[in-house]
Design an enzyme around this catalytic site. Structure first.
Site, PDB file in Angstrom:
ATOM      1  CE  LYS A  69      -4.282   1.513   2.196  1.00  0.00           C
ATOM      2  NZ  LYS A  69      -5.117   1.577   1.000  1.00  0.00           N
TER       3      LYS A  69
HETATM    4  N1  PPE Z   1      -7.609  -1.924  -3.120  1.00  0.00           N
HETATM    5  C1  PPE Z   1      -7.132  -0.676  -3.046  1.00  0.00           C
HETATM    6  C2  PPE Z   1      -6.464  -0.088  -4.227  1.00  0.00           C
HETATM    7  C3  PPE Z   1      -7.281   0.045  -1.864  1.00  0.00           C
HETATM    8  O1  PPE Z   1      -6.821   1.300  -1.787  1.00  0.00           O
HETATM    9  C4  PPE Z   1      -7.944  -0.540  -0.759  1.00  0.00           C
HETATM   10  C5  PPE Z   1      -8.139   0.226   0.501  1.00  0.00           C
HETATM   11  C6  PPE Z   1      -8.418  -1.869  -0.882  1.00  0.00           C
HETATM   12  C7  PPE Z   1      -8.212  -2.530  -2.071  1.00  0.00           C
HETATM   13  C8  PPE Z   1      -9.059  -2.592   0.261  1.00  0.00           C
HETATM   14  O2  PPE Z   1      -8.142  -2.879   1.289  1.00  0.00           O
HETATM   15  P1  PPE Z   1      -8.558  -3.010   2.799  1.00  0.00           P
HETATM   16  O3  PPE Z   1      -8.861  -1.643   3.299  1.00  0.00           O
HETATM   17  O4  PPE Z   1      -7.390  -3.620   3.468  1.00  0.00           O
HETATM   18  O5  PPE Z   1      -9.743  -3.889   2.859  1.00  0.00           O
HETATM   19  N2  PPE Z   1      -8.362   1.608   0.343  1.00  0.00           N
HETATM   20  C9  PPE Z   1      -8.191   2.468   1.471  1.00  0.00           C
HETATM   21  C10 PPE Z   1      -8.010   3.906   1.116  1.00  0.00           C
HETATM   22  C11 PPE Z   1      -9.044   4.600   0.315  1.00  0.00           C
HETATM   23  C12 PPE Z   1      -8.771   6.081   0.196  1.00  0.00           C
HETATM   24  O6  PPE Z   1      -9.528   6.751  -0.506  1.00  0.00           O
HETATM   25  O7  PPE Z   1      -7.820   6.585   0.792  1.00  0.00           O
HETATM   26  C13 PPE Z   1      -9.233   2.208   2.545  1.00  0.00           C
HETATM   27  O8  PPE Z   1     -10.255   1.579   2.277  1.00  0.00           O
HETATM   28  O9  PPE Z   1      -9.013   2.625   3.676  1.00  0.00           O
END
Ligand code: PPE
Length: 310
Positions: A160
């Site tokens: 990330k």
């Molecule tokens: N894919 C991406 C590209 C992504 O950024 C997130 C989280 C996920 C999948 C899901 O991951 P998880 O949160 O571990 O289930 N995106 C984060 C940030 C969004 C933002 O606008 O900033 C979030 O959901 O916190």
């Protein structure tokens, strides 16, 4: 954009500073080159007080992201856990979104970050539904992006990492301009990857499918949560490549993420998903998810870090 209300404090390199004083220098390496790592974590009010959902898993992923960048985080996971709990408490938060971010700071100029100091900040604030309350209840409209999800050959898609989000920003900008709520990105092999900030699931004949990590997706913690609860609800769950046309004939589609939680998709590329309303499997999983994060299912208390405890 989701508007946020400032809170009192931000945790900045080991101490609490006032919200407006959490600033960085204009020559910060991470600002120029995207060399930072971050997390998005939620805290929910439960009968036992506020609890942070899967905090250890988020901190483990942050460490993994840093390792990919050859960045040494200046604080251990245990220190970050205490810092986050303290910040939530001092800001008087119950339902909150927590955003730790570490990045290469200020030294010289040039792309190579070796030897640069690492700054670490944590913000925590109240945050509602990422894709709107209505989106959670009625579902959102999405469009397939003309941008492809970054490839694991070019970027470390498991991390990330700040710079990766230029890809997401291009996709969501295009989607919004086209009148959609969110984008779905395919990868360079033409399979479904994920949303700009969410992983994706489809349901067909009561089987759940989600793209595998090899599709170049972020290994989402909500994705993992949903796979586990779906299996417990006796659904078959397959991590398998999904084509664009499979989206068009799916019974149900939903997006998952810390910010997005479980958001149904009601329309894709101007085609209704199923009956054009959230389907029964999505609703069942949403229901179970809310109970878990809100501390109403004791079987999952090990996923909750109770802020008022210890
Ligand atoms: N894919 C991406 C590209 C992504 O950024 C997130 C989280 C996920 C999948 C899901 O991951 P998880 O949160 O571990 O289930 N995106 C984060 C940030 C969004 C933002 O606008 O900033 C979030 O959901 O916190």
């Amino acid at each position: 954009m989701v508007a946020i209300q400032p809170t009192k404090y931000i945790w900045a390199n080991g101490k609490l500073v006032n919200w407006e004083d959490a600033k960085v220098h204009v020559l910060t390496h991470g600002l120029h080159y995207g060399t930072g790592v971050f997390e998005g974590i939620r805290c929910y009010q439960t009968p036992l007080g506020p609890a942070i959902f899967r905090l250890k898993d988020h901190l483990d992923r942050m460490e993994a992201s840093a390792r990919i960048l050859k960045m040494q985080l200046p604080y251990s996971s245990e220190q970050l856990r205490s810092a986050i709990r303290e910040l939530v408490k001092k800001n008087g938060l119950t339902d909150a979104y927590i955003r730790p971010i570490a990045f290469f700071g200020v030294s010289g100029i040039g792309v190579n970050p070796t030897g640069y100091p690492v700054d670490l900040f944590i913000a925590a604030f109240h945050f509602g539904a990422y894709l709107g309350e209505d989106g959670l209840k009625k579902g959102i409209r999405v469009g397939t992006s003309s941008w492809r999800r970054i490839s694991p050959a070019s970027l470390a898609t498991m991390g990330k990492i700040c710079g990766h989000y230029v890809n997401s920003a291009l996709a969501i900008t295009e989607a919004k301009a086209g009148g959609y709520d969110e984008a779905i990105l395919l990868n360079e092999e033409n399979y479904v990857a994920e949303g700009s900030g969410e992983n994706i699931f489809i349901v067909k004949d009561d089987v759940l499918k989600t793209p595998p990590l090899s599709a170049g997706i972020l290994p989402g913690i909500t994705r993992d949560t949903v796979m586990r609860i779906a299996k417990e609800e006796a659904y078959r769950v397959e991590e398998t490549n999904i084509t664009r046309s499979e989206l068009y004939v799916a019974d149900e589609i939903f997006m998952v993420g810390t910010a997005a939680e479980i958001t149904p998709i009601r329309e894709i590329d101007q085609r209704p998903v199923g009956k054009g309303i959230p389907g029964p499997v999505t609703k069942r999983l949403q229901d179970r998810f809310w109970k878990i994060v809100k501390g109403e299912n004791e079987l999952y208390h090990s996923w909750l870090d109770f802020v008022d405890e210890g």
